[in-house]
Scaffold this active site. Structure first.
Site, mmCIF file in Angstrom:
data_model
loop_
_atom_site.group_PDB
_atom_site.id
_atom_site.type_symbol
_atom_site.label_atom_id
_atom_site.label_comp_id
_atom_site.label_asym_id
_atom_site.label_seq_id
_atom_site.Cartn_x
_atom_site.Cartn_y
_atom_site.Cartn_z
ATOM 1 N N LYS A 50 0.839 -1.202 0.000
ATOM 2 C CA LYS A 50 0.000 0.000 0.000
ATOM 3 C C LYS A 50 0.875 1.253 0.000
ATOM 4 C CE LYS A 50 -3.924 1.907 2.682
ATOM 5 N NZ LYS A 50 -4.822 1.666 3.837
ATOM 6 N N SER A 125 -9.796 1.844 2.890
ATOM 7 C CA SER A 125 -8.901 2.581 2.024
ATOM 8 C C SER A 125 -7.890 1.703 1.293
ATOM 9 C CB SER A 125 -8.140 3.640 2.835
ATOM 10 O OG SER A 125 -7.329 3.012 3.824
ATOM 11 N N SER A 149 -10.036 -0.581 7.043
ATOM 12 C CA SER A 149 -9.456 -0.438 5.702
ATOM 13 C C SER A 149 -8.782 -1.666 5.118
ATOM 14 C CB SER A 149 -8.468 0.717 5.675
ATOM 15 O OG SER A 149 -9.176 1.914 5.519
HETATM 16 N N1 GLN Z 1 -13.314 4.292 6.458
HETATM 17 C C1 GLN Z 1 -12.628 4.630 7.661
HETATM 18 C C2 GLN Z 1 -12.130 6.043 7.571
HETATM 19 O O1 GLN Z 1 -12.322 6.638 6.571
HETATM 20 C C3 GLN Z 1 -11.492 3.694 7.914
HETATM 21 C C4 GLN Z 1 -10.299 3.945 7.097
HETATM 22 C C5 GLN Z 1 -9.119 3.120 7.492
HETATM 23 O O2 GLN Z 1 -9.245 2.081 8.133
HETATM 24 N N2 GLN Z 1 -7.952 3.618 7.135
HETATM 25 O O3 GLN Z 1 -11.558 6.584 8.462
#
Ligand code: GLN
Length: 443
Positions: A50, A125, A149
């Site tokens: 990532k 994400s 995410s």
């Molecule tokens: N969707 C959640 C957020 O936007 C989690 C994102 C994540 O785990 N990085 O914060």
């Protein structure tokens, strides 16, 4: 695609062929936009990374304009551990900008497509990592999970995603979003590969003061035949779509047939999770993102003086969602509102943790949905609030620091994957993987 377990058996010539073959496949699947770069580091089994995990001399941008041109000066600890185990970093995967989002639409490189249906989001994400594994263009990948995410994109794309206990995996070299919630974890084709990759990247690290400094491993003791007590949460599942509910019911039946004991439990209403999470995460994000000022990292916008430099750099460099969260985070930390929002959220976080502790005095694992529905279509989550609400099943796990694994359990009538997660006590990854491995085989 060959599994991680199989790839670890290959000799160096076969590995080279595998890498060449992988490159061809990635190029042939360019329209997925799962990868934003094809750098290589280390010789071993190629693992996709990532874009918020530092690999020495690679560009690392968190899919943000503000970090264009920045090159990582050192390896994240997970990359060092991978190299020691015969794995190599291979390719940068797309993500929501600074890991803020649930769809991978907020990337400065454009959206990633879901390999199961190009009209749908891959989740986020870590959408690029999940799409790469699901699309057969990565053996396995690393993602990061602050509020779901890893698990949610894995569920949307039909692969396995695992979030370790907070402190199990070093955060050294991970671009910080919300430091008290972030964990790096594996996204893989099956549960055993997730266990293998988890064992490789987890463990002590003097460079991370929040690391648990524990080095116990799961693979040597994997046992899919253990009989466990598994908690189910009927009030939670009520809120999910019909196809998710159906998959949940069927999975509970499978677990019963396997000889597990099923026990109904209750958790706090998910609306408290969402509020506590979006206050905590934005507060920490505001602090962490203050370092991107146009001076120390990446892009710098033209300006006449220092104030203009900050304003122009941040205005041009950050996307809308990141700006929204910086504003929200500053608001909840501001002197007039600190007690009403930030402190309150910390108290609620404590209650959530206690609630889980109570449940885990009675059960070994909890079975929960990962997302309220299958992968939405692009643009379907029209407002930020709708997107935040779709995190209802994943974020309490991060608030409580627990390990959890998202496993594909079914397909709906349209053939779209449905994932459910198993959640375990802190540091009980062994039970988590044992339960998941058994369930995967039974399905
Ligand atoms: N969707 C959640 C957020 O936007 C989690 C994102 C994540 O785990 N990085 O914060």
């Amino acid at each position: 695609m060959i599994t991680l377990k199989e790839a670890l058996e290959l000799d160096s010539q076969a590995l080279q062929e595998l890498r060449n073959d992988l490159k061809k496949k990635i190029k042939a699947n360019k329209e997925l936009n799962a990868y934003v770069g094809l750098e290589e580091a280390g010789e071993g089994v190629p693992i996709a990374i990532k874009d918020n995990i530092q690999v020495k001399d690679w560009s690392v941008t968190c899919a943000s304009n503000i970090l264009q041109g920045y090159k990582a000066p050192y390896n994240a600890t997970v990359i060092e551990k991978m190299h020691q185990a015969g794995l190599g970093a291979y390719g940068r995967t797309n993500m929501d900008e600074f890991a803020m989002g649930s769809t991978t639409e907020s990337s400065c490189y454009g959206k990633t497509l879901n390999p199961c249906d190009y009209e749908r989001v891959p989740g986020g994400s870590s959408g690029g990592s999940a799409a790469a594994v699901a699309g057969g263009i990565a053996i396995a990948a690393l993602g990061s999970d602050t509020g779901g995410s890893i698990r949610q994109p894995a569920a949307y794309c039909g692969v396995v995603g695992m979030k370790p206990t907070y402190g199990r995996v070093s955060r050294y070299g991970l671009g910080a979003y919300a430091s008290s919630l972030d964990q790096i974890g594996p996204i893989t084709q099956n549960v055993e590969d997730a266990a293998i990759l988890y064992d490789i990247i987890s463990g002590s690290d003097p460079k991370d003061s929040t690391n648990a400094q524990r080095d116990d491993k799961v693979v040597p003791n994997l046992d899919p035949n253990r009989k466990l007590t598994i908690g189910i949460v009927p009030s939670y599942v009520e809120e999910a779509s019909e196809d998710v509910k159906k998959a949940y019911g069927k999975t509970v039946e499978v677990l019963k047939k396997m000889g597990h004991t099923i026990k109904e439990v209750s958790l706090l209403d998910a609306k408290y999770d969402i509020s506590a999470y979006y206050i905590t995460a934005t507060a920490e994000a505001t602090t962490n993102l203050a370092r991107y000022d146009g001076i120390r990292y990446g892009n710098r916008a033209p300006a006449q003086n220092i104030k203009e430099l900050y304003i122009n750099t941040r205005s041009e460099g950050f996307g809308d969602e990141v700006k929204r969260r910086i504003l929200l985070g500053n608001f909840v930390l501001s002197s007039g509102y600190y007690d009403a929002y930030y402190v309150k959220a910390q108290k609620v976080r404590h209650l959530i943790k206690e609630e889980y502790e109570k449940v885990f005095s009675e059960v070994d694992l909890i079975l929960s949905p990962v997302a309220p529905s299958v992968a939405p279509k692009f643009g379907e989550l029209a407002t930020p609030m709708q997107m935040y609400l779709s995190d209802m099943y994943t974020i309490s796990v991060n608030l409580a620091g627990l390990p959890a694994l998202s496993l594909p359990v079914a397909r709906n009538d349209e053939g779209l994957p449905i994932g459910l997660q198993l959640i375990a006590k802190p540091y009980d990854e062994q039970t988590l993987f044992d339960g998941a491995l058994g369930l995967e085989a039974a399905l």
